[in-house]
Scaffold this motif. Structure first.
Motif, short mmCIF file in Angstrom:
data_model
loop_
_atom_site.label_atom_id
_atom_site.label_comp_id
_atom_site.label_asym_id
_atom_site.label_seq_id
_atom_site.Cartn_x
_atom_site.Cartn_y
_atom_site.Cartn_z
N ALA A 10 0.96 -1.24 -0.04
CA ALA A 10 0.05 -0.06 -0.07
C ALA A 10 0.87 1.20 0.10
O ALA A 10 0.75 2.22 -0.65
CB ALA A 10 -0.90 -0.15 1.35
N SER A 11 1.89 1.18 0.80
CA SER A 11 2.81 2.36 0.89
C SER A 11 3.50 2.55 -0.37
O SER A 11 3.57 3.69 -1.11
CB SER A 11 3.97 2.30 2.02
N ALA A 12 3.97 1.59 -1.14
CA ALA A 12 4.61 1.50 -2.39
C ALA A 12 3.61 2.05 -3.65
O ALA A 12 4.15 2.61 -4.47
CB ALA A 12 5.08 0.23 -2.69
N GLY A 13 2.56 1.89 -3.23
CA GLY A 13 1.33 2.33 -4.15
C GLY A 13 1.34 3.79 -4.29
O GLY A 13 0.97 4.32 -5.40
N TRP A 14 1.87 4.66 -3.17
CA TRP A 14 1.83 5.83 -3.20
C TRP A 14 2.96 6.35 -4.15
O TRP A 14 2.66 7.37 -5.20
CB TRP A 14 2.10 6.47 -1.91
N LEU A 15 4.09 5.65 -4.20
CA LEU A 15 5.03 5.83 -5.23
C LEU A 15 4.74 5.56 -6.61
O LEU A 15 4.90 6.34 -7.42
CB LEU A 15 6.25 5.01 -4.84
N PHE A 16 4.17 4.44 -6.68
CA PHE A 16 3.66 4.16 -8.02
C PHE A 16 2.75 5.05 -8.71
O PHE A 16 3.08 5.22 -9.71
CB PHE A 16 3.20 2.57 -8.04
N SER A 17 1.84 5.51 -7.98
CA SER A 17 0.62 6.22 -8.37
C SER A 17 1.40 7.68 -8.77
O SER A 17 1.02 8.17 -9.79
CB SER A 17 -0.28 6.40 -7.32
N LYS A 18 2.28 8.13 -7.92
CA LYS A 18 3.03 9.70 -8.29
C LYS A 18 3.62 9.56 -9.59
O LYS A 18 3.79 10.48 -10.40
CB LYS A 18 3.58 10.08 -7.09
N GLU A 19 4.50 8.29 -9.70
CA GLU A 19 5.17 8.12 -10.90
C GLU A 19 4.52 8.16 -12.12
O GLU A 19 4.60 8.61 -13.21
CB GLU A 19 6.31 7.20 -10.76
N ALA A 20 3.39 7.24 -12.04
CA ALA A 20 2.57 7.12 -13.15
C ALA A 20 1.61 8.53 -13.67
O ALA A 20 1.67 8.62 -14.98
CB ALA A 20 1.48 5.92 -12.64
N ILE A 21 1.22 9.13 -13.02
CA ILE A 21 0.52 10.19 -13.07
C ILE A 21 1.46 11.17 -13.72
O ILE A 21 0.87 12.48 -14.08
CB ILE A 21 -0.39 10.88 -11.97
N ALA A 22 2.92 10.94 -13.73
CA ALA A 22 3.40 12.09 -14.36
C ALA A 22 3.39 12.09 -15.88
O ALA A 22 3.82 12.97 -16.51
CB ALA A 22 5.12 11.88 -13.94
N GLY A 23 2.94 10.83 -16.30
CA GLY A 23 2.85 10.57 -17.72
C GLY A 23 1.40 10.32 -18.11
O GLY A 23 1.19 10.05 -19.33
N LEU A 24 0.64 10.26 -17.13
CA LEU A 24 -0.93 9.65 -17.56
C LEU A 24 -1.89 10.76 -16.79
O LEU A 24 -1.52 11.52 -15.80
CB LEU A 24 -1.16 8.56 -16.80
N PRO A 25 -3.17 11.06 -17.28
CA PRO A 25 -4.04 11.83 -16.88
C PRO A 25 -4.39 11.31 -15.45
O PRO A 25 -4.82 9.88 -15.31
CB PRO A 25 -5.23 11.69 -17.75
N PRO A 26 -4.56 11.83 -14.26
CA PRO A 26 -4.53 11.21 -12.85
C PRO A 26 -5.99 10.68 -12.70
O PRO A 26 -5.89 9.31 -12.25
CB PRO A 26 -4.93 12.55 -12.08
N ILE A 27 -7.23 11.11 -13.43
CA ILE A 27 -8.31 10.32 -13.15
C ILE A 27 -8.28 9.08 -13.93
O ILE A 27 -8.68 7.98 -13.52
CB ILE A 27 -9.53 11.33 -13.43
N GLY A 28 -7.81 9.40 -15.17
CA GLY A 28 -7.99 8.04 -16.09
C GLY A 28 -7.13 6.97 -15.46
O GLY A 28 -7.43 5.90 -15.76
N PHE A 29 -5.97 7.54 -15.10
CA PHE A 29 -4.92 6.28 -14.36
C PHE A 29 -5.58 5.55 -13.36
O PHE A 29 -5.50 4.38 -13.17
CB PHE A 29 -3.69 7.21 -13.87
N VAL A 30 -6.25 6.29 -12.34
CA VAL A 30 -7.19 5.56 -11.38
C VAL A 30 -8.29 4.79 -11.83
O VAL A 30 -8.36 3.50 -11.37
CB VAL A 30 -7.82 6.60 -10.38
N GLY A 31 -8.81 5.12 -13.06
CA GLY A 31 -10.09 4.45 -13.48
C GLY A 31 -9.40 3.20 -14.11
O GLY A 31 -9.98 2.02 -13.75
N TRP A 32 -8.25 3.17 -14.92
CA TRP A 32 -7.80 1.84 -15.53
C TRP A 32 -7.09 0.87 -14.55
O TRP A 32 -7.29 -0.29 -14.48
CB TRP A 32 -6.89 2.23 -16.73
N ARG A 33 -6.62 1.48 -13.47
CA ARG A 33 -6.04 0.99 -12.39
C ARG A 33 -6.67 0.00 -11.63
O ARG A 33 -6.75 -1.08 -11.44
CB ARG A 33 -5.14 1.64 -11.47
N PHE A 34 -7.94 0.79 -11.26
CA PHE A 34 -8.93 0.01 -10.48
C PHE A 34 -9.73 -1.15 -11.25
O PHE A 34 -10.20 -1.91 -10.74
CB PHE A 34 -9.69 0.96 -9.65
N LEU A 35 -10.21 -0.43 -12.46
CA LEU A 35 -10.91 -1.48 -13.16
C LEU A 35 -10.12 -2.79 -13.68
O LEU A 35 -10.69 -4.15 -13.66
CB LEU A 35 -11.62 -0.99 -14.65
#
Length: 300
Positions: A18-43
């Motif tokens: 879960a704590s690593a997920g904070w890092l993964f998410s912050k690095e991912a949204i550097a190149g992806l739209p934040p809301i779209g990233f969460v959408g694809w991640r959870f779906l």
């Protein structure tokens, strides 16, 4: 190895993921739209979990399915605030501690909505947590930054989610419940992203790597470890181990982002942790006493 110890290890692994997920998410949204990233991640995470819980899903009544989906809407709101907090913050450490305050926001919301008065331990822990939160904001002249405001909103919506989830979804298989809620989060985020976000023409391979880590490790594997761990671990041990998440997140943020941690922020984090520990310990003591009294009455 004893099943209880095995369960504790699964819970500990879940907090690390879960704590690593904070890092993964912050690095991912550097190149992806934040809301779209969460959408694809959870779906995608929900689709990965589906083969493991499709039987309980098929057995659900329409009423329980709608309740689970409705609670997923609150989870959706929580994640919108959370990802915006990450995108508006330089680091992730203090955000994790602000989010951990959700445990202390659960009792007043339960009092407001369900008329359940908070325990004495809550009123003792609350001022300690407030002082800790103020110390976290001293670098901004005792004012909240935009990122901190989003994290506070995420913490409040998470407390609402805990309240509703604990009352309206007790008859649902945990894996099936998680799958439904992740699906709701993913679909709504993707719908919003399709309407309002602009996706880049090209995405770097490293961004896809962070995205894959978010889906497979920080979401699917994390929820799997947590579900298995809660099955075998003592409830008291599980609750205390899960409180380690903000500590791991701070360590990751200091190491990876060189997030500054002046002395007042360190004390702020410590006070929030003390408040959470004191409140959780008192709650667990009450739970143990009630269980012991119930067992004693059963023996008679």
């Amino acid at each position: 190895m004893l099943p209880e110890r095995r369960g504790d290890l699964f819970i500990l692994t879940a907090t690390l993921l879960a704590s690593a997920g904070w890092l993964f998410s912050k690095e991912a949204i550097a190149g992806l739209p934040p809301i779209g990233f969460v959408g694809w991640r959870f779906l995608l995470a929900a689709l990965i979990m589906l083969p493991f819980c499709y039987r309980p899903l098929l057995a659900l009544s329409r009423e329980l399915l709608l309740k689970a989906a409705a609670i997923g809407l609150v989870m959706t709101l929580n994640l919108i605030f959370w990802i915006q907090g990450i995108s508006h913050s330089d680091g992730i450490g203090e955000g994790a501690f602000i989010m951990s305050l959700a445990m202390l926001l659960v009792p007043p919301l339960a009092w407001l909505i369900f008329k359940e008065r908070p325990s004495h331990s809550f009123w003792l822990a609350l001022p300690i947590a407030v002082v800790g939160l103020l110390l976290l904001t001293m670098g901004n002249g005792l004012s909240f930054s935009k990122g901190q405001m989003f994290f506070l909103a995420a913490s409040l919506s998470l407390a609402m989610y805990f309240n509703l989830n604990s009352r309206f979804a007790r008859r649902i298989d945990p894996m099936a419940l998680t799958c439904i809620q992740l699906s709701v989060v993913g679909i709504i985020h993707l719908f919003y992203s399709g309407l309002f976000e602009q996706w880049p023409d090209s995405i770097a391979p490293v961004t896809w790597g962070w995205f894959a880590a978010s889906v497979l490790l920080a979401t699917s594997l994390r929820f799997g470890c947590q579900t298995v761990g809660q099955k075998y671990s003592n409830v008291g041990n599980a609750a205390l181990i899960m409180m380690l998440e903000p500590i791991w997140t701070v360590l990751i943020s200091v190491f990876w982002y060189h997030e500054p941690m002046p002395i007042q922020k360190v004390f702020g984090c410590i006070l929030i942790l003390v408040a959470l520990l004191s409140y959780r310990s008192a709650s667990l003591l009450i739970w143990y006493r009630s269980r012991r009294a119930l067992r004693a009455g059963t023996r008679r």
